[in-house]
Scaffold this active site. Sequence first.
Site, short mmCIF file in Angstrom:
data_model
loop_
_atom_site.label_atom_id
_atom_site.label_comp_id
_atom_site.label_asym_id
_atom_site.label_seq_id
_atom_site.Cartn_x
_atom_site.Cartn_y
_atom_site.Cartn_z
N ARG A 102 38.99 46.93 45.39
CA ARG A 102 37.54 47.13 45.31
C ARG A 102 36.86 46.33 46.43
O ARG A 102 37.46 45.45 47.03
CB ARG A 102 37.01 46.68 43.93
CG ARG A 102 37.41 47.62 42.82
CD ARG A 102 37.00 47.10 41.46
NE ARG A 102 37.79 45.96 41.05
CZ ARG A 102 37.58 45.25 39.94
NH1 ARG A 102 36.59 45.56 39.14
NH2 ARG A 102 38.36 44.24 39.63
N LYS B 20 36.06 40.02 43.05
CA LYS B 20 36.84 39.07 42.26
C LYS B 20 36.41 37.64 42.52
O LYS B 20 35.77 37.33 43.53
CB LYS B 20 38.33 39.19 42.61
CG LYS B 20 38.96 40.51 42.22
CD LYS B 20 38.80 40.84 40.76
CE LYS B 20 39.78 40.11 39.87
NZ LYS B 20 39.68 40.60 38.47
N TYR C 28 32.15 38.45 40.40
CA TYR C 28 32.71 38.04 39.11
C TYR C 28 33.33 36.66 39.28
O TYR C 28 33.99 36.41 40.30
CB TYR C 28 33.82 39.00 38.67
CG TYR C 28 33.35 40.33 38.13
CD1 TYR C 28 32.54 40.40 36.99
CD2 TYR C 28 33.74 41.51 38.73
CE1 TYR C 28 32.12 41.63 36.49
CE2 TYR C 28 33.32 42.75 38.23
CZ TYR C 28 32.51 42.79 37.11
OH TYR C 28 32.10 44.01 36.62
N HIS D 71 34.34 34.53 35.98
CA HIS D 71 35.17 34.22 34.80
C HIS D 71 35.64 32.77 34.85
O HIS D 71 36.84 32.47 34.85
CB HIS D 71 36.36 35.18 34.70
CG HIS D 71 35.94 36.61 34.53
ND1 HIS D 71 35.38 37.07 33.34
CD2 HIS D 71 35.95 37.67 35.36
CE1 HIS D 71 35.09 38.36 33.47
NE2 HIS D 71 35.41 38.75 34.68
N GLU E 4 29.45 38.56 35.37
CA GLU E 4 29.77 38.79 33.96
C GLU E 4 28.81 38.11 32.99
O GLU E 4 28.83 38.42 31.80
CB GLU E 4 31.22 38.37 33.65
CG GLU E 4 31.50 36.87 33.64
CD GLU E 4 31.80 36.31 35.02
OE1 GLU E 4 31.67 37.05 36.02
OE2 GLU E 4 32.15 35.11 35.10
N SER F 21 33.95 48.30 31.62
CA SER F 21 34.40 48.74 30.29
C SER F 21 34.35 50.26 30.21
O SER F 21 35.21 50.89 29.58
CB SER F 21 33.51 48.13 29.20
OG SER F 21 33.79 46.77 29.04
N ASP G 115 35.56 50.65 13.34
CA ASP G 115 34.73 49.53 13.77
C ASP G 115 34.30 48.76 12.53
O ASP G 115 34.46 49.22 11.39
CB ASP G 115 33.51 50.00 14.57
CG ASP G 115 32.99 48.93 15.52
OD1 ASP G 115 33.07 49.10 16.76
OD2 ASP G 115 32.51 47.88 15.02
N SER H 213 36.68 49.28 9.59
CA SER H 213 37.95 48.67 9.99
C SER H 213 38.39 47.55 9.04
O SER H 213 38.03 46.40 9.21
CB SER H 213 37.80 48.13 11.42
OG SER H 213 38.91 47.37 11.78
N VAL I 191 38.71 46.25 20.75
CA VAL I 191 37.82 45.35 20.00
C VAL I 191 37.36 44.21 20.90
O VAL I 191 38.00 43.86 21.89
CB VAL I 191 38.51 44.73 18.76
CG1 VAL I 191 38.93 45.80 17.78
CG2 VAL I 191 39.68 43.87 19.15
N ASP J 226 42.85 41.74 28.10
CA ASP J 226 42.26 40.65 28.89
C ASP J 226 41.71 39.54 28.00
O ASP J 226 41.40 38.45 28.48
CB ASP J 226 41.18 41.18 29.85
CG ASP J 226 40.01 41.82 29.12
OD1 ASP J 226 40.17 42.23 27.95
OD2 ASP J 226 38.92 41.90 29.72
N LYS K 160 51.69 42.30 25.67
CA LYS K 160 51.71 41.29 26.74
C LYS K 160 51.21 41.97 28.01
O LYS K 160 51.47 43.15 28.23
CB LYS K 160 53.10 40.68 26.92
CG LYS K 160 54.22 41.67 27.24
CD LYS K 160 55.51 40.90 27.47
CE LYS K 160 56.54 41.68 28.23
NZ LYS K 160 57.33 42.67 27.60
N VAL L 63 47.63 46.99 30.71
CA VAL L 63 47.21 46.55 32.05
C VAL L 63 45.91 45.75 31.93
O VAL L 63 44.92 46.22 31.36
CB VAL L 63 47.04 47.76 33.00
CG1 VAL L 63 46.47 47.32 34.34
CG2 VAL L 63 48.38 48.46 33.19
N ALA L 64 45.95 44.52 32.46
CA ALA L 64 44.81 43.62 32.26
C ALA L 64 43.64 43.94 33.19
O ALA L 64 42.50 43.57 32.88
CB ALA L 64 45.26 42.18 32.47
N ASN L 65 43.91 44.60 34.31
CA ASN L 65 42.79 44.96 35.21
C ASN L 65 42.79 46.46 35.44
O ASN L 65 43.02 46.93 36.56
CB ASN L 65 42.86 44.18 36.53
CG ASN L 65 44.04 44.62 37.37
OD1 ASN L 65 45.07 45.00 36.84
ND2 ASN L 65 43.90 44.57 38.68
#
Length: 372
Positions: A15, A75, A94, A96, A118, A134, A198, A220, A239, A270, A279, A298-300
Amino acid sequence: MLVGVPKEIKNREYRVGLTPASVRELIMNGHEVIVQHNAGFEIGFSNEMYEAVGATIIETAAEIFAKADMIVKVKEPQPVECEMLRPGQILYTYLHLAPDPVQTQGLIKSGAIAIAYETVTDDFGGLPLLAPMSEVAGRMSIQAGAHALEMSQGGRGMLLGGVPGVAPAKVAIIGGGVVGTNAARMAVGMGADVTILDRSIRRMQQLDDIFKGSVKTVYSTQDAVEEAVLTSDLTVGAVLIPGAAAPKLVTREMISRMPRGSVLVDVAIDQGGCFETSKATTHEEPTYNVDGVVHYCVANMPGGVARTSTLALNNATLPHAVAIANKGWKQALKDDKHLLEGLNVCEGKITYEAVARDQNLDYVPALEVIGA
Ligand SMILES: NC(=O)c1ccc[n+]([C@@H]2O[C@H](COP(=O)([O-])OP(=O)(O)OC[C@H]3O[C@@H](n4cnc5c(N)ncnc54)[C@H](O)[C@@H]3O)[C@@H](O)[C@H]2O)c1
């Protein structure tokens, strides 16, 4: 103001902070923009495209950091970038920061003014600079899940939408927020049989209205989650409990009873993930198998569709970038309480309470540093 756009250096990050269209807006507002050589090359934004809208291409990141008044990135700055930041320089990206003491110390030492995407807020209680990612991850979760259901990926060999005479796949989406709603849109569009779980009744009322009967909503509980997971071909974990690790809603024991070749996509990875067996994985090797169940964690996720993600992110970040460039950071923050929420580190001080608290550092309210 002189705005600088370095090429992202985090592994496999394609990006870019500003698109040529965003650069054009800044230039139209009377600013100058310098862009690092090939900063957007991989996602179809060539040097020539930036030059055509009036940017100057610069060879090295060092030169960009040395010259620019404001650095616009995607990033969080890597250690080598933190070292190049200067006192009084604005960093808009970002961050974090809460779980990242090394970066926090780097930013404190730099003396720069670091505004984090963020934590910028809006009038509706949302995080508008986080929401586009998201949306991307939610939509992508169904694309990834549909692919993982194919035989070659270890899946059950099912088509999400079925065909005439063959029932569609069942999709359960746990969490009906931004990710969940966008996942549901794609799953419904592909003809799947979709259930959203939910805990917010209000949210489920909204979903019921939005989807007009084309999805089922279920409150939920542990019982409902168990039933949904055991009867679904594809389950998406979406969630979020703000500020906390994701709850492990699906246990290993439940997963061991799922049909072979079922698929779990844990978008909440994440935040630690909401399946006990999750994981974090990468785009190079996005899936693995536990008890015959395919896991995609996949975290990203937005990084996999870097062009769409860059365009979506720019739509949200550009108005603030223009305001900061037009007014200067202090006045822009004074004029906009939501942008002020983005100020995390300012000239050596931590100005975001949660970051200071999590790292046991002194906190100075953002209002105080802008003198309001
Ligand atoms: N992997 C990635 O690349 C990626 C990208 C973007 C977002 N995310 C993550 O996706 C997750 C969801 O983000 P979002 O923007 O949709 O958040 P959101 O706040 O819009 O939605 C979260 C939803 O979860 C619901 N929820 C909370 N507890 C629940 C429970 N026990 N059972 C069912 N629902 C529950 C909430 O009521 C809310 O509707 C977050 O962890 C976010 O960090 C990951």
